[in-house]
Design a protein around this motif. Structure first.
Motif, PDB file in Angstrom:
ATOM      1  N   MET A   1       0.938  -1.181  -0.349  1.00 31.45           N
ATOM      2  CA  MET A   1       0.004  -0.002   0.307  1.00 31.45           C
ATOM      3  C   MET A   1       0.695   0.842  -0.163  1.00 31.45           C
ATOM      4  O   MET A   1       2.160   1.134   0.517  1.00 31.45           O
ATOM      5  N   THR A   2       0.468   2.113  -0.114  1.00 30.68           N
ATOM      6  CA  THR A   2       1.363   3.336  -0.378  1.00 30.68           C
ATOM      7  C   THR A   2       0.074   4.615  -0.163  1.00 30.68           C
ATOM      8  O   THR A   2      -0.974   5.071   0.105  1.00 30.68           O
TER       9      THR A   2
ATOM     10  N   THR B   1      -1.878  14.391   1.712  1.00 30.47           N
ATOM     11  CA  THR B   1      -3.580  14.382   1.900  1.00 30.47           C
ATOM     12  C   THR B   1      -3.958  13.516   3.038  1.00 30.47           C
ATOM     13  O   THR B   1      -4.865  13.034   2.551  1.00 30.47           O
ATOM     14  N   LYS B   2      -3.005  12.473   3.513  1.00 34.72           N
ATOM     15  CA  LYS B   2      -3.538  10.962   3.990  1.00 34.72           C
ATOM     16  C   LYS B   2      -4.618  10.378   3.194  1.00 34.72           C
ATOM     17  O   LYS B   2      -5.210  10.107   3.292  1.00 34.72           O
TER      18      LYS B   2
ATOM     19  N   GLU C   1      -3.570  -4.445  11.172  1.00 35.89           N
ATOM     20  CA  GLU C   1      -3.145  -3.900  12.809  1.00 35.89           C
ATOM     21  C   GLU C   1      -1.736  -2.938  12.278  1.00 35.89           C
ATOM     22  O   GLU C   1      -1.800  -2.222  13.168  1.00 35.89           O
ATOM     23  N   LYS C   2      -1.539  -3.521  11.237  1.00 35.60           N
ATOM     24  CA  LYS C   2      -0.168  -1.948  10.124  1.00 35.60           C
ATOM     25  C   LYS C   2      -1.271  -1.145  10.317  1.00 35.60           C
ATOM     26  O   LYS C   2      -0.467   0.561   9.931  1.00 35.60           O
ATOM     27  N   LEU C   3      -1.964  -0.266   9.526  1.00 32.75           N
ATOM     28  CA  LEU C   3      -2.831   0.169   9.423  1.00 32.75           C
ATOM     29  C   LEU C   3      -2.915   1.700  10.659  1.00 32.75           C
ATOM     30  O   LEU C   3      -3.521   2.944  11.182  1.00 32.75           O
ATOM     31  N   GLN C   4      -3.390   0.366  11.726  1.00 34.82           N
ATOM     32  CA  GLN C   4      -4.194   1.013  12.921  1.00 34.82           C
ATOM     33  C   GLN C   4      -3.005   2.552  13.337  1.00 34.82           C
ATOM     34  O   GLN C   4      -2.088   2.485  13.244  1.00 34.82           O
ATOM     35  N   GLY C   5      -3.494   3.182  14.177  1.00 35.61           N
ATOM     36  CA  GLY C   5      -2.669   4.721  13.936  1.00 35.61           C
ATOM     37  C   GLY C   5      -2.532   5.538  13.208  1.00 35.61           C
ATOM     38  O   GLY C   5      -1.935   6.564  13.246  1.00 35.61           O
ATOM     39  N   LEU C   6      -3.263   4.993  11.651  1.00 32.39           N
ATOM     40  CA  LEU C   6      -2.463   6.138  10.844  1.00 32.39           C
ATOM     41  C   LEU C   6      -3.685   7.156  10.001  1.00 32.39           C
ATOM     42  O   LEU C   6      -4.947   6.623  10.064  1.00 32.39           O
ATOM     43  N   GLU C   7      -3.503   7.842  10.116  1.00 33.54           N
ATOM     44  CA  GLU C   7      -4.263   8.890  10.311  1.00 33.54           C
ATOM     45  C   GLU C   7      -5.185   8.993   8.315  1.00 33.54           C
ATOM     46  O   GLU C   7      -4.102   8.921   7.462  1.00 33.54           O
ATOM     47  N   ILE C   8      -6.155   8.731   7.901  1.00 36.13           N
ATOM     48  CA  ILE C   8      -6.378   8.062   6.841  1.00 36.13           C
ATOM     49  C   ILE C   8      -7.710   9.318   6.947  1.00 36.13           C
ATOM     50  O   ILE C   8      -8.380   8.978   6.908  1.00 36.13           O
TER      51      ILE C   8
ATOM     52  N   ARG D   1     -14.142   8.438   2.265  1.00 36.21           N
ATOM     53  CA  ARG D   1     -13.543   9.441   3.048  1.00 36.21           C
ATOM     54  C   ARG D   1     -14.923  10.124   3.682  1.00 36.21           C
ATOM     55  O   ARG D   1     -14.203  10.780   4.885  1.00 36.21           O
ATOM     56  N   SER D   2     -16.468   9.491   3.447  1.00 36.75           N
ATOM     57  CA  SER D   2     -16.636   9.442   4.452  1.00 36.75           C
ATOM     58  C   SER D   2     -17.144   8.796   6.173  1.00 36.75           C
ATOM     59  O   SER D   2     -17.759   8.692   6.429  1.00 36.75           O
TER      60      SER D   2
END
Ligand code: FMN
Ligand code: FE2
Ligand code: FE2
Length: 401
Positions: free
Chosen positions: A152-153, A158-159, A211-218, A230-231
């Protein structure tokens, strides 16, 4: 396209709709078509995230030209090498001979194997970043979603998270592109079908990726198929995690295989009793008519699964046999199971199903109704007992519904 569509701040959606292909991977029905989504990030440097299936290249290239004119693309990021996304790489390379093709070790194994492209490689690894100016691309290795090279990128400014096939859905984008522009019920069904058909076998890897994506502001989840989120991002992340951990809704799917209707009659008896016992979501499918693709999706949807088969040449009726093999392959877990069927002389259908259940280590909720020919008093009684047991277990597990 009369106008280009931006996700946010110079990030463009380059999706194309495929309404022509009948079978995805020459296997899964595309009754509602499919979209192939690619994205373009325009900054001091220009990056293209994935391409599209090769039948759509002309449309794809002209969309890029509308946005950047004759400007060169600096980076082609490859999140996934399956040809529905890599089909444009050769053309892009021809038009942009200095482009850097960005991927991990496995990406380049596949790039060489599929297209014999051995130049322009830029190898990245977990956490690496590429600066485009204001926009910064960061890479997360998420292997086996559903190929070994998948990654994933994340665009930090812009998150936006470009997820590859994860969160992908069948169904073309018919005007609306973002989750809040669409009737999501349709896409949730098509997304679950995509998940159960394409990704489900690798559910453990999906859990790891989540789990890896947890904490990433998306702020945007941008998949290679279907709507851009997006919503309702938290909601869809939760939904995906629940699918990956085999959670299901209260309800029962009854799939039968029947030549002359005896097994089918039993399906109706079971379903009626389930209804009398307060189960509201009951689906009955004839495995000879309904494509495996939809059966898998429904089985992924609901906690209760009841399989019926007439006996056929010493075994299970072939479409049901095929379904059981596929369920084994995708390693589905945690379902409540019942089996039933009709035979002429040796109970081969139900015997085969129960042997399979044993191999899957699935517990049967009740004794399996088996009849010689048409259902009679004893097997009807057993159908009722099985429906009662299934309903009771479901009410225990989902008391509030
Ligand atoms: C091609 C064919 C193969 C069959 N093979 C078996 C068998 O191996 N064992 C058996 O007990 N009955 C066998 N039967 C009989 C059926 O299983 C039986 O008639 C049953 O009631 C059919 O259920 P249905 O109406 O749900 O198809 C076979 C029937 C057909 C037409
Ligand atoms: Fe794929
Ligand atoms: Fe794909």
């Amino acid at each position: 396209m009369y106008n280009s569509i931006q996700l946010n701040d110079n990030i463009y959606w380059l999706g194309v709709n495929d309404r022509k292909t009948h079978l995805f991977e020459n296997l899964w029905p595309l009754d509602n078509g499919v979209s192939y989504n690619s994205y373009l990030v325009v900054d001091e440097k220009v990056a293209l995230i994935d391409t599209v299936e090769k039948s759509k290249i002309d449309e794809f290239l002209s969309r890029i030209e509308e946005i950047i004119g004759k400007r060169k693309i600096d980076y082609l990021i490859i999140n996934h090498m399956e040809p529905d996304h890599s089909g444009g790489i050769k053309e892009i390379l021809k038009l942009h001979p200095d482009i850097k093709i960005v991927g991990n070790k496995m990406t380049f194994v596949l790039l060489t194997g599929l297209y014999n492209i051995t130049t322009n490689h830029l190898l990245i690894a977990e956490g690496d970043t590429i600066s485009l100016g204001e926009h910064q691309l960061q890479f997360f290795m998420t292997p086996w979603l559903h190929w070994p090279e998948t990654m994933m990128t994340y665009e930090q400014h812009t998150k936006v998270l470009f997820t590859g096939d994860a969160f992908g859905s069948f169904g073309t984008l018919n005007g609306g592109i973002f989750d809040d522009e669409l009737n999501m019920n349709f896409y949730i069904d098509e997304m679950r079908r995509y998940y159960s058909n394409i990704v489900a076998k690798y559910s453990k890897m999906v859990v790891k990726a989540m789990e890896k994506l947890q904490g990433l502001e998306i702020k945007f989840l941008a998949s290679t198929h279907g709507p851009i989120w997006r919503s309702h991002i938290d909601w869809v992340l939760k939904l995906y995690t629940s699918w990956a951990s085999y959670q299901a809704e209260k309800g029962v799917v009854i799939v039968f295989g029947s030549m002359y209707g005896n097994t089918e009659q039993m399906a109706d008896i079971i379903a009626r009793r389930l209804s009398e016992k307060g189960i509201r979501d009951i689906k009955i499918y004839d495995a000879s008519r309904r494509h495996l693709s939809y059966l898998l999706s429904e089985i992924w949807h609901y906690k209760g699964l009841i399989l019926g088969s007439s006996a056929y040449n010493g075994g299970v009726f072939p479409p049901i046999e095929n379904l059981t093999r596929k369920l084994e392959d995708i390693e589905i877990k945690d379902r409540l199971l019942g089996t039933f069927g009709s035979s002429g002389w040796n109970k081969a259908g139900v015997k085969g199903l129960n042997k399979w259940a044993e191999e899957m280590k699935w517990e049967l909720v009740a004794t399996s109704p088996e009849t010689k020919g048409a259902p009679e008093k004893n097997s009807i009684e057993q159908c009722i007992q099985m429906a009662d047991a299934m309903a009771e277990r479901l009410h225990e597990l989902y008391p509030e519904i």
